[in-house]
Design a protein around this motif. Structure first.
Motif, PDB file in Angstrom:
ATOM      1  N   LEU A 172       0.842  -1.188   0.000  1.00 30.60           N
ATOM      2  CA  LEU A 172       0.000   0.000   0.000  1.00 30.60           C
ATOM      3  C   LEU A 172       0.885   1.250   0.000  1.00 30.60           C
ATOM      4  CD1 LEU A 172      -2.649  -1.128   2.662  1.00 30.60           C
ATOM      5  CD2 LEU A 172      -2.938  -1.098   0.168  1.00 30.60           C
ATOM      6  N   PRO A 178      -7.931   0.936   1.137  1.00 32.98           N
ATOM      7  CA  PRO A 178      -8.133  -0.133   0.147  1.00 32.98           C
ATOM      8  C   PRO A 178      -9.622  -0.405  -0.073  1.00 32.98           C
ATOM      9  CG  PRO A 178      -6.587  -0.802   1.877  1.00 32.98           C
ATOM     10  CD  PRO A 178      -7.265   0.444   2.357  1.00 32.98           C
ATOM     11  N   GLU A 197      -5.760  -5.585  -1.390  1.00 29.45           N
ATOM     12  CA  GLU A 197      -5.404  -4.597  -2.422  1.00 29.45           C
ATOM     13  C   GLU A 197      -3.926  -4.223  -2.366  1.00 29.45           C
ATOM     14  OE1 GLU A 197      -6.523   0.039  -3.203  1.00 29.45           O
ATOM     15  OE2 GLU A 197      -8.173  -1.415  -3.307  1.00 29.45           O
ATOM     16  N   GLN A 240      -1.295  -1.214  -4.046  1.00 30.54           N
ATOM     17  CA  GLN A 240      -1.320   0.117  -4.658  1.00 30.54           C
ATOM     18  C   GLN A 240       0.100   0.568  -4.976  1.00 30.54           C
ATOM     19  OE1 GLN A 240      -2.685   2.289  -1.307  1.00 30.54           O
ATOM     20  NE2 GLN A 240      -4.782   1.479  -1.351  1.00 30.54           N
ATOM     21  N   THR A 241       0.247   1.377  -6.024  1.00 27.00           N
ATOM     22  CA  THR A 241       1.555   1.939  -6.343  1.00 27.00           C
ATOM     23  C   THR A 241       1.418   3.135  -7.275  1.00 27.00           C
ATOM     24  OG1 THR A 241       3.799   1.423  -7.097  1.00 27.00           O
ATOM     25  CG2 THR A 241       1.989   0.414  -8.320  1.00 27.00           C
ATOM     26  N   PHE A 280      -3.285   6.894  -9.056  1.00 27.84           N
ATOM     27  CA  PHE A 280      -2.460   5.748  -8.690  1.00 27.84           C
ATOM     28  C   PHE A 280      -3.059   4.503  -9.321  1.00 27.84           C
ATOM     29  CE2 PHE A 280      -5.791   6.143  -5.570  1.00 27.84           C
ATOM     30  CZ  PHE A 280      -6.164   4.851  -5.259  1.00 27.84           C
ATOM     31  N   CYS A 281      -2.386   3.381  -9.203  1.00 28.84           N
ATOM     32  CA  CYS A 281      -2.968   2.133  -9.712  1.00 28.84           C
ATOM     33  C   CYS A 281      -3.069   1.127  -8.575  1.00 28.84           C
ATOM     34  CB  CYS A 281      -2.179   1.574 -10.888  1.00 28.84           C
ATOM     35  SG  CYS A 281      -0.471   1.117 -10.547  1.00 28.84           S
ATOM     36  N   TYR A 282      -4.018   0.211  -8.700  1.00 28.61           N
ATOM     37  CA  TYR A 282      -4.255  -0.785  -7.667  1.00 28.61           C
ATOM     38  C   TYR A 282      -4.703  -2.081  -8.324  1.00 28.61           C
ATOM     39  CZ  TYR A 282      -9.270   0.004  -8.296  1.00 28.61           C
ATOM     40  OH  TYR A 282     -10.536   0.087  -8.821  1.00 28.61           O
ATOM     41  N   TYR A 315      -4.204  -4.516 -12.620  1.00 28.68           N
ATOM     42  CA  TYR A 315      -4.131  -3.097 -12.266  1.00 28.68           C
ATOM     43  C   TYR A 315      -5.211  -2.264 -12.944  1.00 28.68           C
ATOM     44  CZ  TYR A 315       0.300  -3.160  -9.691  1.00 28.68           C
ATOM     45  OH  TYR A 315       1.276  -3.363  -8.746  1.00 28.68           O
ATOM     46  N   GLY A 365      -6.851   4.404  -9.835  1.00 22.87           N
ATOM     47  CA  GLY A 365      -7.594   4.983  -8.731  1.00 22.87           C
ATOM     48  C   GLY A 365      -7.306   6.471  -8.616  1.00 22.87           C
ATOM     49  N   ARG A 400     -10.373   9.054  -1.021  1.00 27.30           N
ATOM     50  CA  ARG A 400     -10.409   8.278  -2.264  1.00 27.30           C
ATOM     51  C   ARG A 400     -11.778   8.393  -2.933  1.00 27.30           C
ATOM     52  NH1 ARG A 400      -8.388   1.978  -2.903  1.00 27.30           N
ATOM     53  NH2 ARG A 400      -8.850   1.765  -5.134  1.00 27.30           N
ATOM     54  N   ASP A 412     -12.631   6.869  -6.683  1.00 27.63           N
ATOM     55  CA  ASP A 412     -12.239   6.333  -7.991  1.00 27.63           C
ATOM     56  C   ASP A 412     -13.223   6.697  -9.103  1.00 27.63           C
ATOM     57  OD1 ASP A 412     -10.147   5.243  -6.629  1.00 27.63           O
ATOM     58  OD2 ASP A 412     -10.817   3.163  -6.761  1.00 27.63           O
TER      59      ASP A 412
END
Length: 314
Positions: free
Chosen positions: A186, A208, A213, A215-216, A231-233, A247, A250, A262, A264
């Motif tokens: 995360l 999450p 989940e 995330q990066t 970001f991507c998750y 992926y 988000g 958050r 999305d």
């Protein structure tokens, strides 16, 4: 709500060289006036089921971002020596320019026994923005009592004279997958006054929403006194070949870079119906070029097919 207009694939190594054989992963940019340099992580050809990662780059015509005008002829950083944290890979993630010097924050890869790999964050510097030398043999972000697992994909932002922010993935646990152990991670936040010594907060900053989940790639821009993060998750398991579990993009927003909300539904970009980004969409980097904002990102198979871009319409 944001709306991103996809412009297509820009670059894929496709066996370009021995060290730049596959993948153009985690793209990020520097503006050099009449051209844009896009840095990325690439991989050698697989040998005995394993590969090594290197940092590479391509230069794009600023007036036509699909036109590649130069390609790196050597890796950005030499891999570490035996037993060092970056012995088997060096993945570039952020560059901050201070005067005539460029500081590169990167993810170092090494191999392990009970799990497939270990990642830690390293620092290198250079004067030509092409090649860099490691500051030291060890990482600047590594295991602690509160963060014992992985550390990677540092997105570093310098705001003002002595206000540095790093957003990176921090491993939460290892999960038993069908074929091998899979990592869950995360996004966390660290601050610094000099870019070398970091005050780390192990608390994940993005809530999450899917099972285990991960995330990066915290791509952050500021618009109208608000910080916006793309970001991507992904799901923690069955994400490699299962549509809908790989992926996705988000979005979160913040007034101070510390507390994030958050949502999305406002991200404005997803997978395509067909083509290079139809199975997953990952590793965003958002930058301003002229008076427009662009997102550089990867598609299927974690960047194996290269990176492309989209233009922000809002």
């Amino acid at each position: 709500m944001f709306k991103w207009n996809k412009k297509g694939l820009i670059f894929s190594p496709n066996g370009y060289s021995e060290w730049m054989y596959s993948h153009a992963q985690c793209p990020f940019t520097l503006d050099f006036g009449d051209y844009i340099r896009v840095y990325f992580s690439t991989r050698e050809a697989y040998k005995d089921g394993m590969s090594r990662a290197h940092g590479g780059w391509v230069d794009l015509d600023k007036d036509n971002l699909k036109k590649v005008i130069r390609i790196a002829d050597q890796p950005m950083v030499e891999l570490g020596g035996r037993g060092e944290f970056d012995e088997f890979g060096s993945m570039p993630n952020s560059i901050v320019q201070i005067g005539d010097e460029y500081f590169l924050y990167y993810c170092g890869w090494t191999r392990a026994a009970s799990v497939p790999y270990c990642w830690e964050i390293g620092l290198a510097s250079g004067n030509d923005a092409r090649t860099f030398k490691k500051i030291g043999k060890g990482p600047i972000i590594g295991p602690t009592m509160d963060e014992p697992y992985l550390h990677a994909c540092p997105q570093v932002y310098k705001i003002g004279e002595n206000d540095w922010h790093m957003f990176y993935l921090s491993g939460q646990c290892w999960l038993q997958g069908e074929e091998k152990m899979e990592s869950q991670y995360l996004i966390v936040h660290a601050t610094s006054k000099d870019g070398f010594h970091w005050n780390r907060d192990p608390r994940p900053i993005i809530e999450p929403k899917v099972e285990y989940e991960s995330q990066t790639s915290a791509a952050i821009i500021k618009l109208d006194d608000m910080y916006h993060m793309f970001f991507c998750y992904r799901y923690g398991l069955d994400f490699r070949n299962t549509l809908g579990r790989g992926y996705a993009m988000g979005y979160a927003y913040s007034k101070d870079l510390f507390e994030w909300t958050r949502d999305d539904s406002k991200v404005g970009i997803g997978v395509s119906e067909s083509g290079w980004d139809s199975k997953m969409i990952a590793y965003p980097h958002v930058t301003q070029i002229g008076n427009k904002y662009y997102m550089f990102y990867c598609g299927n198979d974690f960047g194996k097919e290269g990176f492309g871009y989209a233009e922000l319409e809002y």
